[in-house]
Write an enzyme that holds these catalytic residues in place. Sequence first.
Site, PDB file in Angstrom:
ATOM      1  N   HIS A   1       5.202  93.899  58.450  1.00 59.18           N
ATOM      2  CA  HIS A   1       5.316  94.246  59.881  1.00 59.18           C
ATOM      3  C   HIS A   1       4.296  93.463  60.715  1.00 59.18           C
ATOM      4  CE1 HIS A   1       7.676  97.832  58.597  1.00 59.18           C
ATOM      5  NE2 HIS A   1       6.807  97.816  57.597  1.00 59.18           N
TER       6      HIS A   1
ATOM      7  N   ASN B   1      46.241  62.769  55.885  1.00 54.99           N
ATOM      8  CA  ASN B   1      45.823  64.153  55.611  1.00 54.99           C
ATOM      9  C   ASN B   1      45.078  64.277  54.284  1.00 54.99           C
ATOM     10  OD1 ASN B   1      47.196  64.562  57.940  1.00 54.99           O
ATOM     11  ND2 ASN B   1      48.903  65.683  57.041  1.00 54.99           N
TER      12      ASN B   1
ATOM     13  N   TYR C   1      47.897  70.568  57.135  1.00 53.01           N
ATOM     14  CA  TYR C   1      46.992  69.945  58.102  1.00 53.01           C
ATOM     15  C   TYR C   1      47.352  70.298  59.537  1.00 53.01           C
ATOM     16  CZ  TYR C   1      44.312  66.512  60.710  1.00 53.01           C
ATOM     17  OH  TYR C   1      43.437  65.927  61.593  1.00 53.01           O
TER      18      TYR C   1
ATOM     19  N   GLN D   1      40.138  68.182  62.483  1.00 59.20           N
ATOM     20  CA  GLN D   1      39.294  67.049  62.852  1.00 59.20           C
ATOM     21  C   GLN D   1      37.932  67.534  63.363  1.00 59.20           C
ATOM     22  OE1 GLN D   1      41.041  63.345  64.557  1.00 59.20           O
ATOM     23  NE2 GLN D   1      39.970  63.944  66.418  1.00 59.20           N
TER      24      GLN D   1
ATOM     25  N   LYS E   1      -4.908  72.077  74.711  1.00 55.10           N
ATOM     26  CA  LYS E   1      -3.745  72.473  73.913  1.00 55.10           C
ATOM     27  C   LYS E   1      -3.456  71.510  72.767  1.00 55.10           C
ATOM     28  CE  LYS E   1      -1.042  75.327  74.619  1.00 55.10           C
ATOM     29  NZ  LYS E   1       0.022  75.484  75.622  1.00 55.10           N
TER      30      LYS E   1
ATOM     31  N   SER F   1      38.952  59.997  66.777  1.00 55.96           N
ATOM     32  CA  SER F   1      37.753  60.459  66.071  1.00 55.96           C
ATOM     33  C   SER F   1      36.897  59.296  65.591  1.00 55.96           C
ATOM     34  CB  SER F   1      38.162  61.337  64.878  1.00 55.96           C
ATOM     35  OG  SER F   1      39.094  60.656  64.061  1.00 55.96           O
TER      36      SER F   1
ATOM     37  N   GLU G   1       8.157  74.339  66.193  1.00 59.64           N
ATOM     38  CA  GLU G   1       9.017  75.035  67.163  1.00 59.64           C
ATOM     39  C   GLU G   1      10.421  74.413  67.178  1.00 59.64           C
ATOM     40  OE1 GLU G   1       6.419  76.210  70.859  1.00 59.64           O
ATOM     41  OE2 GLU G   1       5.626  74.426  69.925  1.00 59.64           O
TER      42      GLU G   1
ATOM     43  N   ASN H   1      -0.158  71.646  70.448  1.00 58.77           N
ATOM     44  CA  ASN H   1       1.062  72.443  70.291  1.00 58.77           C
ATOM     45  C   ASN H   1       1.784  72.149  68.976  1.00 58.77           C
ATOM     46  OD1 ASN H   1       0.692  73.625  72.806  1.00 58.77           O
ATOM     47  ND2 ASN H   1       1.819  71.990  73.852  1.00 58.77           N
TER      48      ASN H   1
ATOM     49  N   SER I   1      -0.677  68.971  75.702  1.00 58.85           N
ATOM     50  CA  SER I   1      -0.088  69.438  76.950  1.00 58.85           C
ATOM     51  C   SER I   1      -0.453  68.459  78.048  1.00 58.85           C
ATOM     52  CB  SER I   1      -0.632  70.826  77.276  1.00 58.85           C
ATOM     53  OG  SER I   1      -0.509  71.083  78.663  1.00 58.85           O
TER      54      SER I   1
ATOM     55  N   LYS J   1      34.102  67.425  61.173  1.00 60.88           N
ATOM     56  CA  LYS J   1      33.105  66.402  60.856  1.00 60.88           C
ATOM     57  C   LYS J   1      31.821  66.494  61.666  1.00 60.88           C
ATOM     58  CE  LYS J   1      36.946  63.654  59.696  1.00 60.88           C
ATOM     59  NZ  LYS J   1      37.714  64.808  60.230  1.00 60.88           N
TER      60      LYS J   1
END
Length: 464
Positions: A156, A110, A317, A322, A283, A23, A290, A285, A277, A325
């Site tokens: 709505h 541990n 443990y 592991q 454009k 790790s 997003e 964007n 674009s 993380k």
Amino acid sequence: MTKLWGGRFAGQTNALVHRYQSSIGFDIRLYGEDITGSVAWARGLADAGLLSANERDTLLGGLEAVRAEFAGGAFVVAPEDEDIHSAVERRLTELVGPVGGKLHTGRSRNDQVATDFRLWVMRACDQLAEAVAETQRALTDSATTAVELPLPGYTHLQHAQPVTWGHWALSHFWPLERDRARLAAVRRTAAVLPLGAAALAGTAFAIDRVALAARLGFEAITPNSLDAVSDRDFAAEFLFATALLGVHLSRLSEQLILFSSAEFGFVRLDDAYSTGSSIMPQKKNPDTLELTRGKSGRLIGHLTGFLATLKGLPSAYDKDLQEDKEPVFDAADTLALALPVMAGLLRTMALRPERMAAQLEGGLLATELADHLVRRGLPFREAHHLAGRVVRHAEERGVPLTALSAAELAAISPQFGPDTTEVLTVPAALAARSVPGGTAATAVRAQLAEARRLVGQSDEQDGQ
Ligand code: ARG
């Protein structure tokens, strides 16, 4: 290569297995917490009479030297360093000699990893909460510049009733305020010291855990050593807090994507926070928004994925843990960028009051008609029905409600009376909603003052 646990093994670990279970690639960022935890542990061992003052000082000096190597970018990961704990101990022992081997007395990786990770999450909560507050300040400042600016309110995604920009901007402030409270709560969940649990049954040495907790900034000690090494609730709570924060940012993003479209045109994003674009020259964007909307899916995934990891684990443990993380680190990293980007976008976008005004013509005042009749004593249901007939009449004529004459209204119901046209205005509709939390200027200013106070801003309100 020599493993920490190599004694009982005659054969070598398969190379792929070594890579598979290592790790160090991601837990290396725990080096500060790992060393801080070891410093406290060395002091605890000395206090318990397990190290001489000399040995303690040698270990402390060595640990600080290892910390300096990490901080200066000079630390070299060795092939046998499977995780940050083994890497620090290996290097410490190289620097100070065999006494380095005394540091792990009465301790296990541990309880060590649980301690390191809790310290990391505690700090991450503080840092994220501050980044959230900065985004909240961008919202309060936006609200401050246009407290009373009217725009259509939607339910709505249909025209509903007029609201003010201050009210709208603050509607995204309060979810973030709750996110900050959640992060503070996660911090408290994390601030419980596992060290002293050792592998699972508790350390066999007379370590003062309470003193250790105080030294490391924990608020309490874990009450059960088996639970101490298996508990990752703090990580799951962190992932929930970050997932919900992501959802809140996503909803704000979605709304601003709509508002910046040609169809709404209520806001114009600054060039610095949008992209073009490669084929369509016109454009602009809202990529940043997003991405934030998209990344909220990934934050939700981290939470659900990690809960699935936890659900089958027996006591104490297991290596599955592991897997705690990477999702936590990624959630923190994702939001460490998403939040300031959102704050910057909010601070630089321009409002377009004329576009908002153009959308206020439609049926948004129909509720005012019904409320007007209610004030004249009609039951709301009847008033609602009569107002509905006015709406239909206006639609049939193809004009906004405000274009109807008093005579036309009276023809639908004499109850409307000649004063009806006075309530049929956006300012009147806004002003009527002065209930605490409502959209009237007085109510929004009170709300804004409270919001600004919560994120440490002065109560100065420019208005417009
Ligand atoms: N790298 C491990 C982890 O992140 C540290 C704990 C290892 N403990 C063990 N008994 N193998 O969970």
